[in-house]
Scaffold this active site. Structure first.
Site, PDB file in Angstrom:
ATOM      1  N   TYR A  80       1.139  -1.684   0.136  1.00 50.22           N
ATOM      2  CA  TYR A  80       0.222   0.121  -0.161  1.00 50.22           C
ATOM      3  C   TYR A  80       0.978   1.866  -0.176  1.00 50.22           C
ATOM      4  O   TYR A  80       2.405   1.066   0.940  1.00 50.22           O
ATOM      5  CB  TYR A  80      -1.089   0.088   1.292  1.00 50.22           C
ATOM      6  CG  TYR A  80      -1.880  -0.529   1.194  1.00 50.22           C
ATOM      7  CD1 TYR A  80      -3.213  -0.819   0.921  1.00 50.22           C
ATOM      8  CD2 TYR A  80      -1.607  -2.349   2.026  1.00 50.22           C
ATOM      9  CE1 TYR A  80      -4.550  -1.733   0.377  1.00 50.22           C
ATOM     10  CE2 TYR A  80      -2.540  -3.469   1.840  1.00 50.22           C
ATOM     11  CZ  TYR A  80      -4.095  -2.350   1.287  1.00 50.22           C
ATOM     12  OH  TYR A  80      -5.246  -3.580   0.938  1.00 50.22           O
ATOM     13  N   TYR A  88      -0.516 -10.121   0.372  1.00 47.22           N
ATOM     14  CA  TYR A  88       0.872  -9.360   1.456  1.00 47.22           C
ATOM     15  C   TYR A  88       0.578 -10.398   1.794  1.00 47.22           C
ATOM     16  O   TYR A  88      -0.633 -10.614   2.871  1.00 47.22           O
ATOM     17  CB  TYR A  88       0.596  -8.215   1.114  1.00 47.22           C
ATOM     18  CG  TYR A  88      -1.006  -7.586   1.644  1.00 47.22           C
ATOM     19  CD1 TYR A  88      -1.020  -6.724   3.027  1.00 47.22           C
ATOM     20  CD2 TYR A  88      -1.788  -6.673   0.590  1.00 47.22           C
ATOM     21  CE1 TYR A  88      -1.919  -6.670   3.614  1.00 47.22           C
ATOM     22  CE2 TYR A  88      -2.845  -6.304   1.753  1.00 47.22           C
ATOM     23  CZ  TYR A  88      -2.855  -5.952   2.999  1.00 47.22           C
ATOM     24  OH  TYR A  88      -4.205  -5.989   3.798  1.00 47.22           O
ATOM     25  N   ARG A 144      -2.682 -12.143   3.040  1.00 44.74           N
ATOM     26  CA  ARG A 144      -4.428 -11.566   2.736  1.00 44.74           C
ATOM     27  C   ARG A 144      -4.170 -12.234   1.515  1.00 44.74           C
ATOM     28  O   ARG A 144      -3.316 -11.940   0.658  1.00 44.74           O
ATOM     29  CB  ARG A 144      -4.325 -10.062   2.905  1.00 44.74           C
ATOM     30  CG  ARG A 144      -4.322  -9.267   4.114  1.00 44.74           C
ATOM     31  CD  ARG A 144      -5.232 -10.546   5.311  1.00 44.74           C
ATOM     32  NE  ARG A 144      -6.416 -10.534   4.740  1.00 44.74           N
ATOM     33  CZ  ARG A 144      -7.652  -9.441   4.500  1.00 44.74           C
ATOM     34  NH1 ARG A 144      -7.720  -7.902   4.404  1.00 44.74           N
ATOM     35  NH2 ARG A 144      -8.733  -9.941   3.267  1.00 44.74           N
ATOM     36  N   HIS A 183      -7.118  -8.034  -2.646  1.00 47.04           N
ATOM     37  CA  HIS A 183      -8.392  -8.035  -1.943  1.00 47.04           C
ATOM     38  C   HIS A 183      -8.603  -6.278  -2.797  1.00 47.04           C
ATOM     39  O   HIS A 183      -7.513  -5.929  -2.792  1.00 47.04           O
ATOM     40  CB  HIS A 183      -9.008  -7.795  -0.895  1.00 47.04           C
ATOM     41  CG  HIS A 183      -7.566  -7.009   0.098  1.00 47.04           C
ATOM     42  ND1 HIS A 183      -6.872  -7.842   0.450  1.00 47.04           N
ATOM     43  CD2 HIS A 183      -8.235  -6.033   0.880  1.00 47.04           C
ATOM     44  CE1 HIS A 183      -6.588  -6.948   1.358  1.00 47.04           C
ATOM     45  NE2 HIS A 183      -7.123  -6.030   1.592  1.00 47.04           N
ATOM     46  N   HIS A 224     -11.057  -2.746  -1.035  1.00 46.67           N
ATOM     47  CA  HIS A 224     -11.461  -2.134   0.577  1.00 46.67           C
ATOM     48  C   HIS A 224     -12.705  -1.289  -0.341  1.00 46.67           C
ATOM     49  O   HIS A 224     -12.305  -0.241  -1.609  1.00 46.67           O
ATOM     50  CB  HIS A 224     -10.181  -1.857   0.892  1.00 46.67           C
ATOM     51  CG  HIS A 224      -9.323  -2.233   1.725  1.00 46.67           C
ATOM     52  ND1 HIS A 224     -10.360  -3.243   3.403  1.00 46.67           N
ATOM     53  CD2 HIS A 224      -8.776  -2.560   1.498  1.00 46.67           C
ATOM     54  CE1 HIS A 224      -9.224  -3.277   3.489  1.00 46.67           C
ATOM     55  NE2 HIS A 224      -7.715  -3.524   2.336  1.00 46.67           N
TER      56      HIS A 224
END
Lengths: 208, 251
Positions: free
Chosen positions: B117, B156, B166, B169, B171
């Site tokens: 991120y 990640y 995870r 995905h 959000h």
């Protein structure tokens, strides 16, 4: 066989995660991307009403501030009307007031801020007046579904005593968890409001 | 007695939103997802009927958005386009009655193709992509449809169990028409083996509810030689239909 009812099921909530700021408040994540950003400043320069600042923290079950929380607020204007077509009260809208704000807590202190105006009174379902209040919605890593609560004001004792929602809280000691403490500071009127996710002082959260 | 005070004009209006079915959602306390242990309320939520403040919510317009907000391939491009698999994500925001939710704000954020991120707190060793911000937003159209273009995010690792990963995905944050409909969720991708082992996915008790978070590949919506497409519909709480003053219990 009877006919099926054919309702859809609500999409399941998932945590906002530790990086909620990227999507909802990129400046807090450390970069600039959108031309227009949403913020904790709810009152504009022309907004009518008494300027106030809300200052608070969200505390976890160990008493530690949650430093990656995102808080959203929704409130009526100074006359007690929401800026929304489903509020059909015959009260004036304020053209400079959407009534909604979004605040990230500081990554070091865990403090969140809302710069707004004190809302007017809004009637409850049966017409009884509610005490002035602000609705809050809290999401963060570790919170699986957003938490709804309300902030009331410590200098509205009489109105709070008859507020139909506060009075629904059976344990009177818990009503205090929704009252923000008024403080007069050199910078202006501040209401302190800490939200406790767990423990003896756990804030009252609503299933609406 | 009139509902919501005495100033309401007589005649039909919309009723309350349906009670949320909490069995479709993760409980607050889910030790398999460790952070929830100290961040979950332990006392019962107070059940509250909806007043004006609950059936209303913020209204957004196109003025709140910029022209590239729904194109994550271009909205942070500095020296070129971002690295990764180009995809379109599209779908519809509906309510539980199957009606489209028009003109509502949808926001989305994600990791880059390497699983990192653009966030000052993300220290994963995959590189930052100089051309990828990882966030966007749009309004649904008059029928509730939305779409955006992006790069497929990478999976990640994270510190839940030492070896927790995870699944890829995106959000999603959705407003709906009222504060009661406010929702944050995550979209997963069809075929990802990490979905079944993810502690956050496992907070959801109902396997059918998990399936509804997994977006299928849609080859028909795919742009040939350019961009694959995934479809993700989002359902917000429904609302009783027209309610008359002489039938306050609904219909």
């Amino acid at each position: 066989m009877v006919q099926p009812l054919n309702y859809l099921s609500e999409t399941t909530s998932q945590t906002a995660g530790p990086y909620v700021h990227i999507g909802l408040a990129p400046a807090a994540a450390g970069f600039d991307i959108f031309e227009k950003n949403f913020s904790h400043v709810i009152a504009g320069p022309q907004t009518r009403g008494t300027r106030i600042r809300i200052e608070g923290r969200v505390l976890d079950g160990t008493g530690t501030p949650v430093r990656d929380v995102l808080v959203e607020s929704w409130q009526a204007n100074s006359e007690g009307r929401f800026n929304h077509p489903d509020d059909t009260q015959a009260k004036a809208l304020d053209p400079d007031f959407r009534g909604w704000g979004r605040s990230c807590s500081d990554f070091d202190t865990g403090v969140f801020l809302l710069d707004t105006i004190k809302p007017g009174s809004v009637p409850w379902r049966d017409g009884r007046p509610q005490a002035p209040h602000i609705s809050l919605w809290i999401v963060a890593r570790g919170i699986n579904i957003g938490l709804n609560t309300r902030l009331y004001f410590s200098d509205e004792e009489a109105a709070n005593a008859t507020d139909p929602v506060l009075r629904l809280i059976e344990q009177e000691v818990r009503r205090k968890t929704l009252i923000a403490e008024r403080q007069e500071t050199p910078e202006g009127l501040v209401y302190r409001f800490d939200i406790h996710l767990q423990g003896d002082r756990e804030t009252v959260f609503f299933d609406i | 007695m009139s509902s919501f005070g005495t100033n309401r004009p007589s005649g039909p209006r919309e009723g309350d939103y349906y009670q949320r079915d909490l069995t479709l959602h993760p409980p607050a306390f889910t030790p398999i997802y460790k952070t929830s242990v100290t961040r979950s309320p332990q006392k019962a939520l107070l059940s509250l009927e909806q007043g004006i403040g609950e059936i209303t919510g913020p209204v957004f317009t196109a003025d709140d958005l910029g022209p590239l907000d729904n194109d994550l391939i271009l909205n942070y491009a500095k020296t070129g386009e971002p690295i990764g698999e180009r995809i379109i994500v599209y779908g519809r925001v509906l309510d539980e009655n199957g009606r489209g939710v028009p003109h509502t704000l949808v926001e989305f954020w994600q990791a880059n193709a390497g699983g990192r991120y653009r966030h000052k707190k993300d220290t994963y060793l995959a590189p930052i992509d100089p051309n990828f911000g990882g966030c966007g937003r749009c309004l649904t159209d008059e029928n509730g449809y939305y779409s955006f273009r992006t790069i497929k995010p990478g999976p990640y690792p994270w510190r839940n169990y030492v070896n927790s990963w995870r699944p890829a995905h995106i959000h999603f944050s959705i407003f709906g028409r009222s504060f009661t409909q406010r929702l944050i969720t995550q979209m997963y991708f069809e075929g990802d083996p990490l979905i079944d082992v993810c502690p956050i996915v496992k907070t959801i008790p109902d396997p059918e509810a998990v399936k509804r978070l997994i977006a299928p590949l849609d080859l028909r919506a795919t742009v040939p030689l350019d961009c694959r497409a995934y479809k993700f519909d989002i359902v917000l709480r429904g609302r009783r239909s027209t309610l008359f003053e002489n039938r306050l219990e609904g219909n």
